[in-house]
Design an enzyme around this catalytic site. Structure first.
Site, PDB file in Angstrom:
ATOM      1  N   ASP A 146       0.846  -1.199   0.000  1.00 25.86           N
ATOM      2  CA  ASP A 146       0.000   0.000   0.000  1.00 25.86           C
ATOM      3  C   ASP A 146       0.883   1.251   0.000  1.00 25.86           C
ATOM      4  OD1 ASP A 146       0.849  -0.179   2.611  1.00 25.86           O
ATOM      5  OD2 ASP A 146      -1.137   0.009   3.515  1.00 25.86           O
ATOM      6  N   SER A 147       2.221   1.037   0.018  1.00 28.83           N
ATOM      7  CA  SER A 147       3.156   2.138  -0.237  1.00 28.83           C
ATOM      8  C   SER A 147       2.933   2.704  -1.640  1.00 28.83           C
ATOM      9  CB  SER A 147       4.604   1.677  -0.067  1.00 28.83           C
ATOM     10  OG  SER A 147       4.832   0.482  -0.787  1.00 28.83           O
TER      11      SER A 147
ATOM     12  N   ASP B  29      -1.034  -6.062  -0.322  1.00 28.83           N
ATOM     13  CA  ASP B  29      -1.443  -5.440   0.940  1.00 28.83           C
ATOM     14  C   ASP B  29      -2.941  -5.212   0.949  1.00 28.83           C
ATOM     15  OD1 ASP B  29       0.578  -5.033   2.789  1.00 28.83           O
ATOM     16  OD2 ASP B  29       1.273  -3.165   1.865  1.00 28.83           O
TER      17      ASP B  29
ATOM     18  N   LYS C 189      -1.435  -9.318   2.782  1.00 24.30           N
ATOM     19  CA  LYS C 189      -0.721  -8.894   3.987  1.00 24.30           C
ATOM     20  C   LYS C 189      -1.590  -7.894   4.753  1.00 24.30           C
ATOM     21  CE  LYS C 189       3.107  -6.097   3.854  1.00 24.30           C
ATOM     22  NZ  LYS C 189       2.639  -4.875   4.548  1.00 24.30           N
TER      23      LYS C 189
ATOM     24  N   GLU D  12      -1.754  -5.458   8.472  1.00 22.94           N
ATOM     25  CA  GLU D  12      -0.966  -4.863   9.558  1.00 22.94           C
ATOM     26  C   GLU D  12      -1.669  -5.062  10.901  1.00 22.94           C
ATOM     27  OE1 GLU D  12      -0.125  -0.740   8.744  1.00 22.94           O
ATOM     28  OE2 GLU D  12       0.768  -1.192   6.794  1.00 22.94           O
TER      29      GLU D  12
ATOM     30  N   GLU E 134       8.747  -4.415  10.604  1.00 21.34           N
ATOM     31  CA  GLU E 134       9.187  -3.120  10.077  1.00 21.34           C
ATOM     32  C   GLU E 134       9.723  -2.251  11.212  1.00 21.34           C
ATOM     33  OE1 GLU E 134       6.473  -1.146   7.407  1.00 21.34           O
ATOM     34  OE2 GLU E 134       7.686   0.680   7.356  1.00 21.34           O
TER      35      GLU E 134
END
Ligand code: KIV
Length: 273
Positions: free
Chosen positions: A53-54, A92, A122, A124, A191
């Site tokens: 999602d970067s 993501d 993925k 978070e 991270e």
């Protein structure tokens, strides 16, 4: 040239990543958001491509990852998937597509796999999203966890600094990592956490850990492609190694093209019909 010991041509699966951890072979992961870059990193021999999602930052120019939508992530992941033959493609789940409601989480993950062809998702977080992760896993969708600095929570943290520096956060990270392994995640991203902690937890786990700003003791590494290629000159955190200066190459090439066009040097006689 890559230095894989696991078959260099064979499609990477969650099972082959587990074998790599067991064999002590490090896993190389990189982000990509489009077809062209995906073909290049896949042909270079990358093990996993993360459609991060970067993309909200590097593709869309937002200052956080929060604005990117599920539809946009599916678009990026489908572009990447068409370019990736060997690498495992992980997408993501964007902010708002899985938190707080496990039925919504499952529906979002199913859309990602069905509409983009990505092979895993993925998410978070730890205990607070356990129910969502379990629901997604129950549908046979591989899940990668993400602990430490979780950029979707920037408004809670207030900074993008190193996480898990105090005892309480260390304990929480360890229990979240053990829980993610126990419920069936195939890997976890760490991270921006201290290297000693990342090494310790990686040794406790049988599933692979992938680090970014977490030292060399994780089972693999991930970097944002544009950052490691030097296309994002303003971004220079301590953990980032620049492998090329593609930003300068592009600026120089486009500068030369502009001057050739202005000087009527391009196209020449051989470059026309
Ligand atoms: O979105 C992303 O690129 C990521 C990596 C930094 C791990 O989540």
């Amino acid at each position: 040239m890559s230095t894989n010991t696991v078959d260099n041509k064979k499609k990477v699966t969650t099972a082959s990543l587990a074998k790599m951890k067991a064999a002590g072979e490090k896993i190389a992961m990189i982000t990509a958001y489009d077809y062209t870059m995906a073909t290049l990193v896949d042909q270079a021999g990358i093990d996993m491509i993360l459609v991060g999602d970067s993309a909200a930052n590097v593709m869309a120019g937002y200052s956080t990852t929060l604005p990117i939508t599920l539809d946009q992530m599916i678009y990026h992941a489908s572009c990447v998937k068409r370019g990736a033959e060997r690498a495992l493609v992980v997408c993501d789940m964007p902010f708002g597509s899985y938190q707080g409601n496990s039925d919504v989480a499952l529906a979002s993950a199913v859309r990602i796999l069905k509409e983009s062809g990505a092979e895993a998702v993925k998410l978070e977080g730890g205990a607070e999203i356990r129910e969502s992760i379990e629901k997604i896993l129950s549908a046979g969708i591989p899940v990668m966890g993400h602990l430490g600095l979780t950029p979707q929570s920037i408004n809670k943290f207030g900074t993008y600094g190193v996480r898990a520096k105090d005892d309480a956060e260390v304990e929480r990270l360890i229990s979240d990592a053990l829980m993610l392994q126990e419920i069936g995640c195939f890997a976890i991203v760490f991270e921006k956490i201290p290297a000693a902690l990342a090494t310790r937890v990686s040794e406790m786990l049988s599933i692979p850990t992938i680090g970014i700003g977490a030292g060399s003791g994780t089972d693999g590494q991930v970097l944002v492609l544009q950052d490691m290629l030097g296309m994002n000159k303003g971004f220079a955190p301590k953990f980032l190694r620049r492998y090329a200066d593609v930003g300068t190459v592009i600026e120089q090439a486009v500068g030369k093209y502009i001057s050739d066009v202005k000087a009527v040097d391009f196209p020449n006689e051989n470059e026309q019909y």
